[in-house]
Motif scaffolding. Structure first.
Motif, mmCIF file in Angstrom:
data_model
loop_
_atom_site.group_PDB
_atom_site.id
_atom_site.type_symbol
_atom_site.label_atom_id
_atom_site.label_comp_id
_atom_site.label_asym_id
_atom_site.label_seq_id
_atom_site.Cartn_x
_atom_site.Cartn_y
_atom_site.Cartn_z
ATOM 1 N N LYS A 1 9.780 15.527 -3.720
ATOM 2 C CA LYS A 1 8.888 14.812 -2.814
ATOM 3 C C LYS A 1 9.128 13.308 -2.950
ATOM 4 C CE LYS A 1 6.777 18.881 -3.053
ATOM 5 N NZ LYS A 1 7.350 19.991 -3.843
ATOM 6 N N ARG A 2 8.589 12.575 -2.000
ATOM 7 C CA ARG A 2 8.864 11.132 -1.996
ATOM 8 C C ARG A 2 7.651 10.372 -1.458
ATOM 9 N NH1 ARG A 2 10.550 7.960 2.296
ATOM 10 N NH2 ARG A 2 11.765 6.081 1.786
ATOM 11 N N PHE A 3 7.355 9.226 -2.076
ATOM 12 C CA PHE A 3 6.418 8.295 -1.454
ATOM 13 C C PHE A 3 7.035 6.898 -1.472
ATOM 14 C CE2 PHE A 3 5.038 8.153 -5.911
ATOM 15 C CZ PHE A 3 4.865 6.794 -6.144
ATOM 16 N N GLU A 4 6.635 6.093 -0.507
ATOM 17 C CA GLU A 4 7.256 4.792 -0.281
ATOM 18 C C GLU A 4 6.244 3.662 -0.466
ATOM 19 O OE1 GLU A 4 9.460 2.430 3.439
ATOM 20 O OE2 GLU A 4 9.071 4.594 3.539
ATOM 21 N N ILE A 5 6.706 2.585 -1.046
ATOM 22 C CA ILE A 5 5.897 1.368 -1.123
ATOM 23 C C ILE A 5 5.991 0.669 0.227
ATOM 24 C CG2 ILE A 5 5.510 -0.812 -2.317
ATOM 25 C CD1 ILE A 5 5.205 1.669 -4.098
ATOM 26 N N ARG B 1 5.218 -11.849 -10.157
ATOM 27 C CA ARG B 1 4.040 -10.996 -10.339
ATOM 28 C C ARG B 1 4.339 -9.544 -9.975
ATOM 29 N NH1 ARG B 1 2.724 -15.938 -8.158
ATOM 30 N NH2 ARG B 1 1.235 -17.158 -9.388
ATOM 31 N N TRP B 2 4.030 -8.638 -10.903
ATOM 32 C CA TRP B 2 4.222 -7.211 -10.688
ATOM 33 C C TRP B 2 2.976 -6.618 -10.040
ATOM 34 C CZ3 TRP B 2 8.485 -4.080 -12.298
ATOM 35 C CH2 TRP B 2 9.522 -4.808 -12.902
ATOM 36 N N VAL B 3 3.179 -5.698 -9.126
ATOM 37 C CA VAL B 3 2.093 -5.026 -8.407
ATOM 38 C C VAL B 3 2.057 -3.569 -8.839
ATOM 39 C CG1 VAL B 3 1.201 -4.369 -6.142
ATOM 40 C CG2 VAL B 3 2.303 -6.598 -6.452
ATOM 41 N N ARG B 4 0.857 -3.009 -8.958
ATOM 42 C CA ARG B 4 0.730 -1.626 -9.411
ATOM 43 C C ARG B 4 -0.013 -0.785 -8.372
ATOM 44 N NH1 ARG B 4 0.109 -0.736 -15.687
ATOM 45 N NH2 ARG B 4 1.794 -2.211 -15.372
ATOM 46 N N LYS B 5 0.540 0.376 -8.069
ATOM 47 C CA LYS B 5 -0.080 1.325 -7.167
ATOM 48 C C LYS B 5 -0.018 2.717 -7.796
ATOM 49 C CE LYS B 5 -0.780 -1.780 -3.974
ATOM 50 N NZ LYS B 5 -2.153 -2.217 -3.593
ATOM 51 N N THR B 6 -1.028 3.552 -7.469
ATOM 52 C CA THR B 6 -1.126 4.874 -8.091
ATOM 53 C C THR B 6 -1.299 5.966 -7.040
ATOM 54 O OG1 THR B 6 -2.147 3.943 -10.090
ATOM 55 C CG2 THR B 6 -2.442 6.286 -9.706
ATOM 56 N N LEU B 7 -0.522 7.031 -7.198
ATOM 57 C CA LEU B 7 -0.653 8.216 -6.351
ATOM 58 C C LEU B 7 -1.137 9.381 -7.216
ATOM 59 C CD1 LEU B 7 -0.120 9.682 -3.604
ATOM 60 C CD2 LEU B 7 2.128 10.282 -4.547
ATOM 61 N N ARG B 8 -2.244 10.007 -6.816
ATOM 62 C CA ARG B 8 -2.737 11.195 -7.527
ATOM 63 C C ARG B 8 -2.141 12.434 -6.883
ATOM 64 N NH1 ARG B 8 -8.239 13.747 -6.664
ATOM 65 N NH2 ARG B 8 -8.448 15.304 -8.318
ATOM 66 N N TYR C 1 0.835 -1.195 0.000
ATOM 67 C CA TYR C 1 0.000 0.000 0.000
ATOM 68 C C TYR C 1 0.872 1.248 0.000
ATOM 69 C CZ TYR C 1 1.114 0.366 5.006
ATOM 70 O OH TYR C 1 1.760 0.491 6.203
ATOM 71 N N LEU C 2 0.229 2.360 -0.334
ATOM 72 C CA LEU C 2 0.834 3.684 -0.197
ATOM 73 C C LEU C 2 0.192 4.352 1.012
ATOM 74 C CD1 LEU C 2 0.706 4.964 -3.887
ATOM 75 C CD2 LEU C 2 2.471 3.579 -2.795
ATOM 76 N N GLU C 3 0.956 5.188 1.698
ATOM 77 C CA GLU C 3 0.426 5.839 2.900
ATOM 78 C C GLU C 3 -0.769 6.716 2.556
ATOM 79 O OE1 GLU C 3 1.985 8.393 6.773
ATOM 80 O OE2 GLU C 3 3.342 7.939 5.112
ATOM 81 N N ASN C 4 -0.727 7.364 1.382
ATOM 82 C CA ASN C 4 -1.840 8.188 0.915
ATOM 83 C C ASN C 4 -2.102 7.878 -0.556
ATOM 84 O OD1 ASN C 4 -2.197 9.915 3.334
ATOM 85 N ND2 ASN C 4 -0.116 10.593 2.818
ATOM 86 N N HIS C 5 -3.341 8.090 -0.976
ATOM 87 C CA HIS C 5 -3.690 7.910 -2.385
ATOM 88 C C HIS C 5 -3.687 9.238 -3.141
ATOM 89 C CE1 HIS C 5 -4.641 3.692 -1.941
ATOM 90 N NE2 HIS C 5 -5.404 3.973 -0.899
ATOM 91 N N VAL C 6 -3.740 10.332 -2.372
ATOM 92 C CA VAL C 6 -3.735 11.663 -2.974
ATOM 93 C C VAL C 6 -2.710 12.515 -2.231
ATOM 94 C CG1 VAL C 6 -5.074 13.724 -3.505
ATOM 95 C CG2 VAL C 6 -6.172 11.469 -3.604
ATOM 96 N N ALA C 7 -1.897 13.245 -2.990
ATOM 97 C CA ALA C 7 -0.945 14.187 -2.404
ATOM 98 C C ALA C 7 -1.213 15.566 -2.992
ATOM 99 C CB ALA C 7 0.486 13.753 -2.688
ATOM 100 N N LYS C 8 -1.230 16.591 -2.142
ATOM 101 C CA LYS C 8 -1.472 17.958 -2.597
ATOM 102 C C LYS C 8 -0.243 18.818 -2.295
ATOM 103 C CE LYS C 8 -6.485 17.700 -1.961
ATOM 104 N NZ LYS C 8 -7.673 18.317 -1.317
ATOM 105 N N HIS C 9 0.190 19.567 -3.315
ATOM 106 C CA HIS C 9 1.371 20.426 -3.150
ATOM 107 C C HIS C 9 1.122 21.772 -3.818
ATOM 108 C CE1 HIS C 9 3.568 16.868 -1.825
ATOM 109 N NE2 HIS C 9 3.203 16.244 -2.932
#
Length: 382
Positions: free
Chosen positions: A307-311, A370-377, A291-299
């Motif tokens: 900026k950085r996000f972590e798997i 198997r590849w996993v896909r995650k998306t951050l808006r 998972y990602l800590e957040n699904h949406v980031a606002k800047h």
């Protein structure tokens, strides 16, 4: 909206290069907590997502049958020998948390680790799987196991249930087959009926999927027996309940013959749908661990720093083997770098207020193809 794939940052060294510099013992299987294992005992694996029960399995340390959930026990590094009754299905299959029918066949298994690239320019195993499930040997094997399921129709949400009664009849019939069952033959040859039925159909003809005392498990009345039976009187008052009339025997014969299964009852499309369902379920299960800590980031538009996000992984560290990332709108948000070692993606805002982009990350966890896909808006604010 078309996706843009940015080049891999130069300072992020490929995993293969790092591995060449540092030799690390392959302990990921021992550290995997997803197989219901403990530090001292064996790990638990499953045949397909919903299981194939009743298969005999053997590893260097274990020997038993897969249980009602299709589960087996193994120690990391072992391989499986798999049989249904006395019929060998596969050997030298790497024992792991999930073993699918694709991994039963060496020529199919060897291709699973080569990912395809999708329309977004990201690696994915799903295209590879869909190409491989058309393999004729695989579909023959899959259809055969589906045909041995106790219920004639394999219901959605249920695994393949191969019961002891079926296995006993299978073992009794194997020595009398005209030739061994060969999953490598063409579909037409595997399906052959009539005067020269295929070994698979010979075997199915010998198996009754009902209790031993059921009428459908008895030999059908012969033409001679039917000819010798009396005609049913026209007057119903004259019918004898203890007599089987010609019409009764004809109907009985037809019911018994209709209950006999054939390889034509399960076609290649049925097999592909079943395999797709099982493969997708495993991919979903693995993907849900990350998972990602957040699904949406606002800047703010003025905040142009990196900026950085972590798997992240539920219950442990991510432990990735590879990672990729793209931005769908590089005019608004750019990808700076990504690293499998630290399981993170760095990005920056490069557009005006009101702009936005999706950062799509595809990553490969350890111990799976198997590849996993995650998306951050990412939304750019004033």
């Amino acid at each position: 909206m078309a996706a843009v794939h940015l080049a891999r940052p130069l300072f992020t060294l490929p995993r293969a290069f790092i591995a060449a510099l540092i030799v690390v013992p392959l302990l990921s299987g021992c550290l995997d907590s997803d197989s219901n294992n403990n530090n001292d005992g064996p790990s638990t694996g499953t045949i397909n997502a919903l299981g194939v029960s009743g298969l005999s399995y053997q590893t260097a340390s274990q020997s038993n049958k897969t249980d009602t959930k299709g589960q087996f026990l193994y120690y990391p590094g072992e391989t499986l020998r798999l049989k249904v009754g006395n019929l060998l299905l596969a050997e030298d299959v790497p024992a792991q948390e999930w073993v699918t029918l694709l991994e039963f066949l060496p020529e199919v298994r060897s291709q699973l680790t080569t990912p395809a690239v999708d329309a977004e320019g990201l690696s994915t195993h799903k295209i590879t799987e869909q190409q491989l499930i058309t393999n004729v040997s695989l579909t023959n094997l899959t259809r055969f196991l589906m045909s041995l399921n106790w219920s004639e129709n394999l219901r959605e949400g249920k695994g393949i249930d191969i019961r002891d009664r079926v296995i006993q009849q299978l073992n009794a019939a194997l020595p009398d087959l005209s030739s061994p069952i060969d999953f490598r033959v063409s579909e037409a040859e595997f399906n052959a009926t009539g005067a020269s039925p295929s070994p698979a159909n010979q075997l199915l003809t010998s198996i009754c999927f009902y209790p031993p005392d059921d009428e459908l498990c008895k030999a059908p009345p012969t033409d001679e027996e039917i000819d010798m039976a009396p005609e049913r009187p026209e007057d119903e008052a004259l019918w004898d309940p203890n007599v089987e009339y010609k019409e009764d025997l004809r109907n009985k014969r037809q019911r018994i013959l209709d209950s006999v299964r054939s390889m034509e009852d399960v076609d290649a499309e049925d097999a592909r749908l079943y395999l797709t369902r099982e493969l997708d379920s495993i991919s979903t299960t693995i993907g849900n661990r990350y998972y990602l800590e957040n699904h949406v980031a606002k800047h703010s538009a003025s905040d142009t720093g990196i900026k950085r996000f972590e798997i992240r992984r539920i219950g442990g560290s991510a432990e990735l083997a590879d990672i990729e990332a793209i931005t769908t709108r590089p005019q608004d948000v750019g990808v700076h770098s990504f690293s499998w070692q630290t399981a993170d993606v760095e990005y920056f805002v490069d557009g005006p207020a009101g702009g936005e982009s999706e950062l799509v990350t595809s990553f490969l966890p350890e111990s799976t193809y198997r590849w996993v896909r995650k998306t951050l808006r990412v939304v750019i604010t004033p």
